[in-house]
Design an enzyme around this catalytic site. Structure first.
Site, PDB file in Angstrom:
ATOM      1  CB  SER A  97      65.818  47.527  72.528  1.00  0.00           C
ATOM      2  OG  SER A  97      64.472  48.394  72.325  1.00  0.00           O
ATOM      3  CE1 TYR A 156      61.961  53.759  78.364  1.00  0.00           C
ATOM      4  CE2 TYR A 156      59.873  52.442  78.060  1.00  0.00           C
ATOM      5  CZ  TYR A 156      60.688  53.535  78.488  1.00  0.00           C
ATOM      6  OH  TYR A 156      59.773  54.854  78.919  1.00  0.00           O
ATOM      7  CG  ASP A 184      62.535  47.983  65.481  1.00  0.00           C
ATOM      8  OD1 ASP A 184      61.584  48.264  65.976  1.00  0.00           O
ATOM      9  OD2 ASP A 184      63.746  47.744  65.866  1.00  0.00           O
ATOM     10  CG  HIS A 201      62.285  46.316  68.885  1.00  0.00           C
ATOM     11  ND1 HIS A 201      62.936  47.138  68.521  1.00  0.00           N
ATOM     12  CD2 HIS A 201      62.093  46.092  70.001  1.00  0.00           C
ATOM     13  CE1 HIS A 201      63.609  47.638  69.397  1.00  0.00           C
ATOM     14  NE2 HIS A 201      63.220  47.010  70.587  1.00  0.00           N
TER      15      HIS A 201
END
Length: 336
Positions: free
Chosen positions: A194, A99, A280, A315
């Site tokens: 992700s 992202y 996460d 993450h």
């Protein structure tokens, strides 16, 4: 940050009812049919100097959503004594970036090409300004109501939503790589972390003859629960938008149901390799488990699949340790 999601034993059997819209399949069939009608996926492929002696790279443009030009880097390992671009029949990895990141520079992502695969790194339309080295693909359809971040662009209507366009681009990237020299079209793999993991999972659900999907810390999985748990990253952008636009929740949740990763996972056929950090807070682990546990539910297929959990990681998940596991798994899958 301590573990904040479900306990591991509950994660392992987490199979939520995700409230899938009745026209989910028709929505994506129509969307992809419209994109395919714009013509052959590949627009151009131009060799570029990358400063590397063992890798050759092309600047690729392909037709994505609405025929929009989408940029990508395509790289091949240069073999001793070979002429540029002459490799034949190589498996290909299509990688989707995280992202806010664009495709960057051609020498940034070398793991897959060094492992012996053709490698296509897709640019993220309308992204690329948050980290990395930028992107080169605008999003000309970003004027619908919504906030400034990609996660909320067009959030109030499924056909206007940013991720409808980005997922379509991701599917078209597979068609594009199959048209490039040196690629075995029957051995194309989708890979991402992700946001990229969410895109790889969507591709697994929309491309029935994909060879494999490698999905790490996926965004857009278990979205309703993620909105309750996460207050940073893309989910945080959505909740911040809804905190201002207090009457928009119903429309937003309806739109998000069309890009739910668990729905794509249920339609997948390909072997799958998952990774997740149990701490996460950006993409809560319950989303990855929901997708994994319901993977191939609707297809009647029983593909090989495995999930690696990292109890003390967030993450970043398993980081380089997990990448090595991905490499070993994919080599074994494609070379067996």
């Amino acid at each position: 940050m301590p573990a904040f999601d479900l306990p591991p034993a509950e994660l392992e059997r987490h199979r939520p009812d995700i409230g899938e819209p009745a026209d989910f399949d028709a929505f994506w069939e129509t969307t992809l049919k419209e994109a395919s009608a714009e013509g052959d996926p590949l627009v151009s492929s131009r060799p570029v100097e990358n400063g590397l002696r063992l890798t050759e790279t092309w600047d690729v443009t392909f037709r994505g959503f609405a025929g929009d030009p989408v940029r990508a880097w395509f790289s091949l390992p240069r073999r001793p004594g070979s002429t540029a671009g002459t490799a034949e029949g190589m498996p290909a990895v299509v990688e989707y970036a995280g992202y806010g990141r664009g495709r960057g520079l051609p020498h940034e992502r070398l793991t897959w090409v060094n492992a012996g695969y053709a490698h296509l790194l897709m640019d993220n339309r309308g992204q690329g300004d948050q980290y990395g080295c930028g992107g080169d693909t605008p999003d000309p359809h970003a004027a619908a109501p919504g906030g400034p971040g990609p996660a909320v662009r067009g959030l109030l209507a499924p056909r206007d939503y940013h991720y409808r366009r980005l997922i379509t681009d991701a599917v078209r990237a597979v068609a594009a790589v199959r048209a490039l020299p040196g690629v075995d079209p029957s051995r194309v793999v989708a890979v991402g972390n992700s946001q990229g993991g969410g895109l790889a999972l969507a591709v697994a659900g929309l491309v029935p003859d994909l060879a494999a999907a490698l999905v790490t810390a996926p965004l857009l999985c278990g979205i309703p629960r993620a909105l309750d748990l996460a207050d940073t990253g893309p989910y945080g952008e959505i909740t911040a938008y809804l905190s201002v636009h207090r009457g928009a929740e119903e429309a937003a949740r309806r739109t998000l149901s069309y890009v739910e990763g668990v729905s794509f996972a249920r339609r997948a056929h390909a072997p799958a390799h998952f990774g997740v950090g149990l701490r996460d807070t950006v993409c809560p682990p319950s989303g990855a488990y929901a997708a994994f546990n319901r993977y191939a539910d609707l297809t009647g297929a029983e593909p090989a699949k495995e999930l690696h959990a990292y109890p003390f990681n967030g993450h970043e998940g398993g980081d380089a340790v997990h990448v090595r596991r991905q490499l070993d798994w994919l080599h074994s899958l494609l070379e067996s």
